[in-house]
Design a protein around this motif. Structure first.
Motif, mmCIF file in Angstrom:
data_model
loop_
_atom_site.group_PDB
_atom_site.id
_atom_site.type_symbol
_atom_site.label_atom_id
_atom_site.label_comp_id
_atom_site.label_asym_id
_atom_site.label_seq_id
_atom_site.Cartn_x
_atom_site.Cartn_y
_atom_site.Cartn_z
ATOM 1 N N VAL A 18 0.434 -1.035 -0.185
ATOM 2 C CA VAL A 18 -0.222 -0.211 -0.121
ATOM 3 C C VAL A 18 0.841 1.126 -0.022
ATOM 4 O O VAL A 18 0.202 2.764 0.083
ATOM 5 C CB VAL A 18 -0.958 -0.075 1.357
ATOM 6 C CG1 VAL A 18 -1.266 1.406 1.200
ATOM 7 C CG2 VAL A 18 -2.183 -0.945 1.002
ATOM 8 N N ASP A 22 1.191 4.334 -2.528
ATOM 9 C CA ASP A 22 0.274 5.946 -2.335
ATOM 10 C C ASP A 22 1.051 6.658 -3.351
ATOM 11 O O ASP A 22 2.589 6.785 -3.428
ATOM 12 C CB ASP A 22 0.555 5.527 -1.028
ATOM 13 C CG ASP A 22 -0.265 6.878 -0.647
ATOM 14 O OD1 ASP A 22 -0.953 7.577 -1.644
ATOM 15 O OD2 ASP A 22 -0.238 7.377 0.168
ATOM 16 N N SER A 76 -4.601 0.498 3.798
ATOM 17 C CA SER A 76 -5.347 1.633 2.853
ATOM 18 C C SER A 76 -5.803 2.969 3.780
ATOM 19 O O SER A 76 -6.393 4.163 2.977
ATOM 20 C CB SER A 76 -6.736 0.678 2.259
ATOM 21 O OG SER A 76 -6.120 0.017 1.224
ATOM 22 N N TRP A 80 -4.889 6.964 3.172
ATOM 23 C CA TRP A 80 -6.116 7.956 3.004
ATOM 24 C C TRP A 80 -5.864 9.139 4.036
ATOM 25 O O TRP A 80 -5.653 10.270 3.488
ATOM 26 C CB TRP A 80 -7.148 7.441 2.281
ATOM 27 C CG TRP A 80 -8.240 8.511 1.774
ATOM 28 C CD1 TRP A 80 -8.583 9.088 0.825
ATOM 29 C CD2 TRP A 80 -9.329 8.794 2.612
ATOM 30 N NE1 TRP A 80 -9.305 8.908 0.718
ATOM 31 C CE2 TRP A 80 -10.453 9.421 1.626
ATOM 32 C CE3 TRP A 80 -9.643 8.593 3.665
ATOM 33 C CZ2 TRP A 80 -11.170 10.332 2.428
ATOM 34 C CZ3 TRP A 80 -11.341 9.430 4.708
ATOM 35 C CH2 TRP A 80 -11.524 9.945 3.384
#
Length: 99
Positions: A18, A22, A76, A80
């Protein structure tokens, strides 16, 4: 003990994946998302083991499968939330310094 070791390795791999995907990964460290993924997976593993799910004959695999699955949305969500806020805060600080 082997399921716990494999769980930690898979959760860390998910966190690193992840982080690599990103686009805002320069705003935070490389170990933040794997740490979030491992912490969430191990916490759920402890809860499921304490509830006795790992000793049930028909569903014992859920005590290591569910924590691995929880590591994905945890990492995730961390990327975010933390990435968005840190990029915004860094932009505001840079604007204040230059302006």
């Amino acid at each position: 003990m082997v399921p716990l070791v494999l769980l930690v390795l898979v959760a860390a791999a998910v966190g690193f994946t992840v982080w690599a995907v990103d686009s805002r990964r320069s705003a935070y460290g490389v170990l933040l998302l794997p740490g979030i993924a491992v912490a969430s997976a191990v916490l759920l593993w402890f809860i499921l083991t304490a509830a006795g799910l790992s000793s049930e004959p028909g569903v014992h695999y859920l005590s290591w499968l569910l924590p691995m699955a929880v590591a994905v949305p945890a990492a995730s969500a961390g990327a975010w939330l933390i990435g968005r806020r840190r990029v915004q805060r860094d932009t505001e600080r840079l604007t204040a310094l230059l302006g």
